[in-house]
Design a protein around this motif. Sequence first.
Motif, PDB file in Angstrom:
ATOM      1  N   MET A 139      -6.741  10.895   5.745  1.00 21.56           N
ATOM      2  CA  MET A 139      -8.070  10.329   5.949  1.00 21.56           C
ATOM      3  C   MET A 139      -8.428  10.365   7.432  1.00 21.56           C
ATOM      4  O   MET A 139      -9.500  10.826   7.822  1.00 21.56           O
ATOM      5  N   VAL A 140      -7.509   9.894   8.270  1.00 22.27           N
ATOM      6  CA  VAL A 140      -7.793   9.846   9.704  1.00 22.27           C
ATOM      7  C   VAL A 140      -7.832  11.254  10.291  1.00 22.27           C
ATOM      8  O   VAL A 140      -8.695  11.571  11.103  1.00 22.27           O
ATOM      9  N   THR A 180      -3.205  -6.796  -2.464  1.00 21.01           N
ATOM     10  CA  THR A 180      -4.446  -7.399  -1.976  1.00 21.01           C
ATOM     11  C   THR A 180      -5.421  -6.280  -1.587  1.00 21.01           C
ATOM     12  O   THR A 180      -5.638  -6.018  -0.417  1.00 21.01           O
ATOM     13  N   GLY A 191     -10.347  13.555   7.356  1.00 16.17           N
ATOM     14  CA  GLY A 191     -11.564  13.021   6.754  1.00 16.17           C
ATOM     15  C   GLY A 191     -11.571  13.059   5.243  1.00 16.17           C
ATOM     16  O   GLY A 191     -12.615  12.958   4.615  1.00 16.17           O
ATOM     17  N   SER A 204       0.817  -1.218   0.000  1.00 14.71           N
ATOM     18  CA  SER A 204       0.000   0.000   0.000  1.00 14.71           C
ATOM     19  C   SER A 204       0.850   1.267   0.000  1.00 14.71           C
ATOM     20  O   SER A 204       2.022   1.251   0.369  1.00 14.71           O
ATOM     21  N   ASN A 264      -8.478  -4.286  -0.552  1.00 12.72           N
ATOM     22  CA  ASN A 264      -9.790  -4.546   0.044  1.00 12.72           C
ATOM     23  C   ASN A 264     -10.667  -3.304  -0.159  1.00 12.72           C
ATOM     24  O   ASN A 264     -10.903  -2.525   0.762  1.00 12.72           O
ATOM     25  N   PRO A 301      -4.778   3.116   0.871  1.00  7.86           N
ATOM     26  CA  PRO A 301      -4.775   1.755   1.433  1.00  7.86           C
ATOM     27  C   PRO A 301      -4.982   0.661   0.383  1.00  7.86           C
ATOM     28  O   PRO A 301      -4.647  -0.493   0.638  1.00  7.86           O
ATOM     29  N   VAL A 302      -5.577   1.010  -0.777  1.00  4.73           N
ATOM     30  CA  VAL A 302      -5.800  -0.022  -1.793  1.00  4.73           C
ATOM     31  C   VAL A 302      -4.905   0.195  -3.015  1.00  4.73           C
ATOM     32  O   VAL A 302      -5.051  -0.479  -4.025  1.00  4.73           O
ATOM     33  N   SER A 354     -14.056  -2.945   2.001  1.00  9.36           N
ATOM     34  CA  SER A 354     -13.960  -2.389   3.349  1.00  9.36           C
ATOM     35  C   SER A 354     -13.711  -0.890   3.295  1.00  9.36           C
ATOM     36  O   SER A 354     -14.317  -0.114   4.040  1.00  9.36           O
ATOM     37  N   LEU A 355     -12.822  -0.474   2.413  1.00  2.00           N
ATOM     38  CA  LEU A 355     -12.508   0.956   2.326  1.00  2.00           C
ATOM     39  C   LEU A 355     -13.750   1.752   1.921  1.00  2.00           C
ATOM     40  O   LEU A 355     -14.044   2.802   2.489  1.00  2.00           O
ATOM     41  N   TRP A 372     -16.132   2.279   4.666  1.00  2.00           N
ATOM     42  CA  TRP A 372     -15.687   3.370   5.545  1.00  2.00           C
ATOM     43  C   TRP A 372     -15.974   4.729   4.906  1.00  2.00           C
ATOM     44  O   TRP A 372     -16.466   5.642   5.551  1.00  2.00           O
TER      45      TRP A 372
END
Lengths: 284, 378
Positions: A180-181, A216, A184, A166, A218, A190-191, A221-222, A225
């Motif tokens: 992001m954290v 891999t 926002g 990633s 995901n 992450p992908v 899931s992302l 969120w």
Amino acid sequence: MPRRARPKLAVWKFASCDGCQLTLLDCEDELLAIADRFHIAYFLEASSATVRGPYDLSLVEGSITTPEEVERIHAIRRHSRVLVAMGACATAGGIQALRNFADVAEFKRIVYASPEYIRTLERSLPASAFVPVDYELPGCPPSKEAVLELLTAFLQGRKPRIPQHSVCIDCKRHGITCVMVAEGTPCLGPVTRTGCGALCPRYRRGCYGCFGPMETPNTTSLNTWFTQQLGIQETRLLPLYRSFNAAAPAFAAVALGISAAHVNERSGNELPFASKVERARDDG
Amino acid sequence: MARGSVVIESAHLRTLILTLQREGYQVIGPTVRDGSIVYAELSSDGDLPVGWTDEQEAGHYRLRRRDDQAVFGYAVGPHSWKRFLLPSPFVLWRARRTADGVLEETPPADAPRYAFLGVRSCDLHAIRVLDRIVLAGTAVDPIYAHRREQAFIVTVQCANFAPRTCFCVSMGTGPRATAGYDLALTELLEPGAHRFVVEIGSERGANLLAHVPHRPARAADLRAAEQAIARTATQMGRRLDTNGLKAALYANLEHPRWNDVAERCLTCGNCTMVCPTCFCFSVEDRTDLSGNVTERVRQFDVCFTTAFTYTAGTSHRHSARARYRQWVLHKLATWVDQFGTFGCVGCGRCITWCPVGIDITEEAAVLSSRRGAGAEDT
Ligand code: SF4
Ligand code: SF4
Ligand code: SF4
């Protein structure tokens, strides 16, 4: 003069913006060393003087979009010992692969006065869809470091390092605060495969996914969120995944899933651009 | 153990930093950068996050203004001290082949003498965990050892904020630091009497204080400091029951929750990168085009990548499930067997900085709840 004969290097262009070739030309400090170690046999962007094949190393920029290009990529493969697809177009079809999700005949009719002169494939495809590819350098464009690593590895007869993890890992290595954290801002990091040095988060933008899906990804899931925690409408995710790597299977699948779920709503082309999505905050 | 306590006025934090700099230390401490409180070199007290706090939840961090002038009124941010103790990437050596074929080697650069300002109790424990791994035993890491030996540690006792993702009380690692520092500050925010109670933890610490105006601590100062820290202890946002945790996790290797968390986990690696005790690294040899210059570079590696277990032509942890399970089991179980301590100090960073808010305390609670789940789970 070097002791051994220099390997013959060729650089090819297909449907593309030339940015990857420019990355190679952008290796200013190293260009002399490259020219010293390689016999630059075919590189039209640098010189109109060309040398016939076979070639030891072929770098291919651009996607395959016409019947002529199909023939040409086969010919290049035949004349190349090692063939490397360079950049998002050559590895995933590029931004022009947006056509893969639309009706090309209709595009031709709308855009061209005499569409009968246009001969094009239904889809924009990566080199690997037609010929075996030895290595794929991701990115729009790949970084200068990645190109140099590829050339260096070739000279030394080893595998190039092309990490598949990633963007986040490099964000953290560089001490960048996660957009992001902490803000926002939706981020594809992450992908997405690393390789850019976390360029966008460094400038407080979310990752655009230039380097395509990581090993891999995901995305489910992302996206959950994005929609549930960051409050982003699902249809607004579509332009996030529909960019330079739109046709990379993992990203294409997400976008197709989203547009299928909203088939009666507005079409993807009319959706707000990714930059607007980026600005979405969860403050409200 | 503390060698007595003194009080310095808030204005003299500046003197403390100046004195450290004058003694030749590079002072690293908290500062606001790009929306969070990170650790970076401080040029003066003006770089400190005065009047700032943070709002933390799983996958969520926001800087917020406080209505006072607290200097240390926030929990830990995305950085930890391993950034400085185990610098990454780090060039272990560089060699150049000269014209006559001789290899000329450049050794690694000299480390700065660090003074760490604002080391919280959990992070002191994290450094102790790293000590056990890279200083104890036969394989001592000289890069770490050198930096660690030199480092002057100014701890800050956690007070004046409500920690949301922390669980140091559960891990027995805080919020009160009792050893391992040169000086430990507790910030007291009484109106008109903004001051720090300073516990002296070493001779080095005592010597440094000689240059900083101070007065002896009174009983009331000490009481106020203890109360402020005790309040933090009652406000922990997370807890983790460590009683029998290791055995329970070992018994639950096939718990269905591993699949559930794997559906959420992005295998992005943020959790291990922010963890103050995750120490895994990889070593790469990098060469230049000429083939005459080579360098060996060490950098942090992450057990969430497939490359991490790539051996003999394949990766051995293909699924997200296998990789998340490896990480949690290492932190909370196998680490204990390996190093005699948990690999987790309850700092909460992995909870806050997981982009999809996966919470190790929540997962561990479920994963250790149903023993022997494997039997019904095949
Ligand atoms: S900013 Fe994006 S790439 Fe960086 S850690 Fe956050 S989610 Fe990952
Ligand atoms: S596992 Fe998480 S809570 Fe525990 S020390 Fe590491 S980052 Fe902190
Ligand atoms: S637990 Fe969170 S931070 Fe860690 S790899 Fe999974 S998604 Fe990333």
